[in-house]
Design a protein around this motif. Structure first.
Motif, PDB file in Angstrom:
ATOM      1  N   PRO A 180       0.796  -1.236   0.000  1.00 26.28           N
ATOM      2  CA  PRO A 180       0.000   0.000   0.000  1.00 26.28           C
ATOM      3  C   PRO A 180       0.830   1.288   0.000  1.00 26.28           C
ATOM      4  O   PRO A 180       0.353   2.322  -0.466  1.00 26.28           O
ATOM      5  CB  PRO A 180      -0.820  -0.112   1.296  1.00 26.28           C
ATOM      6  N   GLU A 194       0.875   3.430  -3.130  1.00 23.41           N
ATOM      7  CA  GLU A 194      -0.204   4.371  -3.460  1.00 23.41           C
ATOM      8  C   GLU A 194       0.115   5.757  -2.901  1.00 23.41           C
ATOM      9  O   GLU A 194      -0.302   6.767  -3.458  1.00 23.41           O
ATOM     10  CB  GLU A 194      -1.534   3.869  -2.895  1.00 23.41           C
ATOM     11  N   LYS A 232      -2.647   7.487  -5.949  1.00 27.46           N
ATOM     12  CA  LYS A 232      -3.786   6.665  -5.533  1.00 27.46           C
ATOM     13  C   LYS A 232      -4.365   5.945  -6.757  1.00 27.46           C
ATOM     14  O   LYS A 232      -4.453   6.516  -7.841  1.00 27.46           O
ATOM     15  CB  LYS A 232      -4.875   7.551  -4.919  1.00 27.46           C
ATOM     16  N   THR A 276      -4.439  -2.747  -1.990  1.00 26.14           N
ATOM     17  CA  THR A 276      -4.264  -1.296  -1.909  1.00 26.14           C
ATOM     18  C   THR A 276      -4.293  -0.835  -0.448  1.00 26.14           C
ATOM     19  O   THR A 276      -3.875   0.274  -0.130  1.00 26.14           O
ATOM     20  CB  THR A 276      -5.372  -0.549  -2.690  1.00 26.14           C
TER      21      THR A 276
END
Lengths: 531, 218
Positions: free
Chosen positions: A390, A393, A398, A420
């Motif tokens: 994650p 991101e 994003k 994510t």
């Protein structure tokens, strides 16, 4: 979905993310690198190896798993088998992955009749599972020479310079060929091939098709195979022995029809072994990222026929194999994730190695953390470290994970883990056989008329393969073997014999070796460890 | 232990096994339909009915964990027609699509094909294929591993996976050669680096190391 105790460890990963993002870890100095490998890399664990007692490489250090196979007998009753060929062909290709199909296509292109036999369904291979991409020096700031230097350095200079030269020089031509037959490598806005960096590469050199590169190449290759009536296909028919003529040159193979449960002899003017690697031998008990059929058959068959081998004590343990959930243990998480900057995090919430080091070093560092008690334990007792996906991101943008790693996203969506938001628990997984059967630049082994391509071949990647070089390797040496073998189509193959097997067995017997192992393995013995 | 119905046989298996592991555990010597064991290759498709459910679901045998009361069979292959063609000999393969796959035109958008274990919007790409939105189709079938489950549901015997692959290949072939690749091939054709490589061949191990490190520093 993660169980409660893993969720607790995950909280630490989440809470340390911001701090870790500010850190930059130094690359290791040469001495530190050597020390790390010697202490923790499985290739340096002396108890896992022994020296071969028979054959062309007698005295060489190989894994116990391979020594067991090479010092054993086959199920085949070699003295009684009917050696009258049921098929005669120009080129016999063994193996239906990327290397085998490429070899078949190029042999056919010169007018050779080809018979391709494969253990599973055509295309079921590690090629399909190649996620991250393929190296080829097409970027402006790159060159075949740079590619050469990177590959030699990654392999610790154990690779053959002439084979690496062939690899890097054919690279851009192979890309052109793949584009021509309809492979859609990712491009940037200018229409250039998009190139990415990876561990140990001095220039961006990874071409990819999302995160399912191999799959999309294999689909096209399989489709292309069907265009010609000169290529015949035998699925679910693994090779169990090669055949030789009076001079010891290869002239065919004994196949086993899994459905009919019977053997058949094939006579050919040249044979191409492209049956891949050996992950399913599970060296030292490691999980593997390899497909069901990767049982090291090529090395066994070629070695009995007298072929020299190389580097069979060097394997690649890919740093990021899945450790949770149980049914996905060993499944690969592509290196592209680390290349982009994902963190490796131990049970204390700390990073412990620069994630862009080469695969052997990163794998050794993960093993160091786990052996040092800084790992994270799953309910079934497996131990790994976290791969903080994650964080990408936040570092990049994003939504990028779903867009750039659709395959990975879906794999974990099935088990209700959203990559994510959630890191993955990982541990090194047996990924690649660095060594293999010795070949020359045409792909021929030390046994005349026996060609080898792909993971089964040795001498290219030295003691550590750089990301993306295996996908290139299968096309480069598949093509070379296909072209060279097709040139043998005017030869007259002698009658088939298994004299080399008799001689090999005699040597085993004279050494009082009476192994219970049977080789080739063909299929792994599955012991479901949850019982 | 769980009680499931496996290949039409009621049987007890331990918890936590995938369908394939359950087959092995109960003595089915399955080889056909086993591939990567990672959920990537599409060899091991299964059809199953969960306890109390009405609708049959589809998935991959290596990634589907059995549950109490599940009724499951392997469905590793479904016969679908596949056109034969030599794409390199065609000038504009997309215009020939209807010749190779005439049944595509008979699709009435019933969406029965939307059972993809990879969550691909099959009906969506069949529609864009029919309407000439080829680039969009090519994009959507990137994750297709050709398991053929979609074709098994089509009342018109369309094989979406083969249509998709045809379009994917055709689109890729239409693109112009990438400028960076063209430039590299041009550079290589003048053989500037070949003399470099001739030098390399003459180096011993230690010299080679020095040479490689020098390239990277340049």
């Amino acid at each position: 979905m993660y169980p409660a105790d893993l969720l607790k460890s995950l909280e630490l990963v989440h809470s340390t993310r911001e701090r870790r993002m500010a850190e930059s870890l130094l690359r290791l100095e040469e001495q530190q690198r050597n020390e790390l490998l010697k202490t923790y890399h499985p290739d340096y664990k002396d108890a896992a190896f022994r020296n071969l007692r028979v054959g062309a490489n007698k005295g060489d250090r190989v894994t116990h798993e391979f020594a067991d196979l090479l010092e054993s007998f086959s199920d085949l009753d070699h003295a009684r088998i009917n050696l009258q060929p049921e098929f005669t062909t120009d080129v016999l290709v063994l193996g239906g992955g990327g290397a085998g199909v490429t070899a078949a296509l190029f042999a056919e292109s010169l007018g050779a009749r080809v018979l391709l036999a494969t253990k599973l369904r055509l295309g079921n291979s590690n090629t399909i599972m190649a996620l991250g991409g393929m190296q080829a020096s097409v970027a402006e700031e790159d060159s075949p020479l740079r590619h050469f230097a990177d590959t030699m350095i990654a392999g610790n200079f154990a690779g053959s310079a002439s084979l690496v030269k062939a690899l890097v020089e054919d690279g851009p031509h192979i890309v052109k060929w793949l584009l021509d037959i309809g492979v859609n490598f990712d491009r940037n806005v200018l229409g250039n091939l998009a190139t990415k960096k990876a561990g140990g590469l001095s220039a961006p050199r990874i071409l990819s098709i999302g995160d399912h590169t191999g799959l999309n190449i294999m689909k096209v290759l399989k489709d292309e195979m069907r265009k010609s009536s000169r290529i015949e296909l035998l699925e679910f028919t693994p090779a169990v022995e090669l055949t030789t003529d009076a001079d010891g040159a290869c002239n065919g193979a004994i196949l086993y029809d899994l459905g009919r449960r019977r053997h058949l002899a094939i006579q050919a003017k040249a044979v191409i072994l492209a049956t891949g690697g050996a992950g399913r031998l599970h060296n030292q008990g490691f999980p593997t990222s390899n497909n069901f059929g990767a049982t090291g058959d090529a090395v066994v068959l070629a070695y009995r026929a007298g072929a020299g081998i190389e580097g069979m004590d060097s394997f690649q343990y890919h740093p990021t194999g899945v450790m949770f959930p149980d049914h996905m243990v060993g499944v690969l998480v592509t290196e592209a994730i680390r290349s982009l900057g994902a963190h490796l995090v131990n049970g204390n919430g700390e990073r412990f190695v620069n994630e862009l080091e080469t695969r052997d070093l990163v794998a050794a560092a993960i093993i160091r953390e786990v052996e040092g008690g800084r790992g994270v334990r799953t309910p079934s007792g497996k131990i790994g470290v976290w791969l903080d996906i994650p964080v990408l991101e936040e570092l990049l943008e994003k939504g990028m994970l779903k867009k750039r790693f659709p395959s990975l996203f879906k794999q974990f969506r099935r088990v209700k883990i959203d990559i994510t938001k959630r890191p993955l628990l990982i541990y090194p997984t047996l990924h690649y056989q660095n060594g293999g059967i010795l070949i020359d630049e045409r792909g021929e082994s030390t046994v005349s008329n026996l060609f080898v391509a792909g993971e089964a071949a040795g001498g290219i990647h030295g003691r550590n393969r750089a990301m993306g070089n295996s996908l290139l390797d299968i096309f480069v040496f598949g093509r070379r073997a296909g072209l060279a073998s097709a040139e043998r189509r005017f030869a007259v193959p002698g009658s088939l014999s298994l004299n080399h097997v008799t001689r090999y067995y005699d040597r085993l017997k004279s050494l009082r070796i009476s192994s219970v192992a049977k080789s080739p393995t063909l299929f792994p013995e599955f012991i479901v460890d949850k019982l | 232990m769980l009680t499931i119905e496996l290949e039409g046989r009621k049987i007890k298996v331990p918890e936590g096994l995938t369908v394939i592991e359950a087959l092995w555990d109960t003595g089915h010597d399955v080889k056909r339909g086993i591939g990567c064991l990672s959920g990537l290759c599409g060899a091991c498709t299964v059809a199953y009915l969960e306890a109390g459910a009405q609708r049959v679901k589809f998935g991959l045998g290596c990634q589907t964990v059995v549950a109490e009361g599940m009724n499951v069979i392997m469905l590793p292959y479904f016969p679908s027609r596949m056109a034969r063609y030599d794409m390199e000999s065609m000038t504009s393969p997309l215009q020939e699509l209807a010749d190779h796959y005439p049944e595509l035109a008979t699709c009435n958008d019933c969406k029965a094909c939307n059972i993809c274990p990879e969550w691909i919007d099959v009906a969506g790409f069949v529609k864009t294929s029919r309407e000439g939105g080829y680039e969009s189709t090519a994009e959507k079938v990137m994750g297709c591993h050709m398991c053929g489950l979609c074709a098994s549901r089509c009342p018109k015997s369309i094989a979406p996976q083969y249509v998709g692959l045809y379009i994917q290949r055709s689109c890729a072939r239409q693109r112009p050669i990438p400028p960076n690749l063209a430039k590299r091939l041009e550079q290589m054709a003048v053989l500037a680096e070949d003399s470099e490589f001739a030098q390399v061949a003459a180096l011993n191990q230690a010299e080679l190391e020095v040479y490689c490190r020098k390239i990277l520093d340049s």
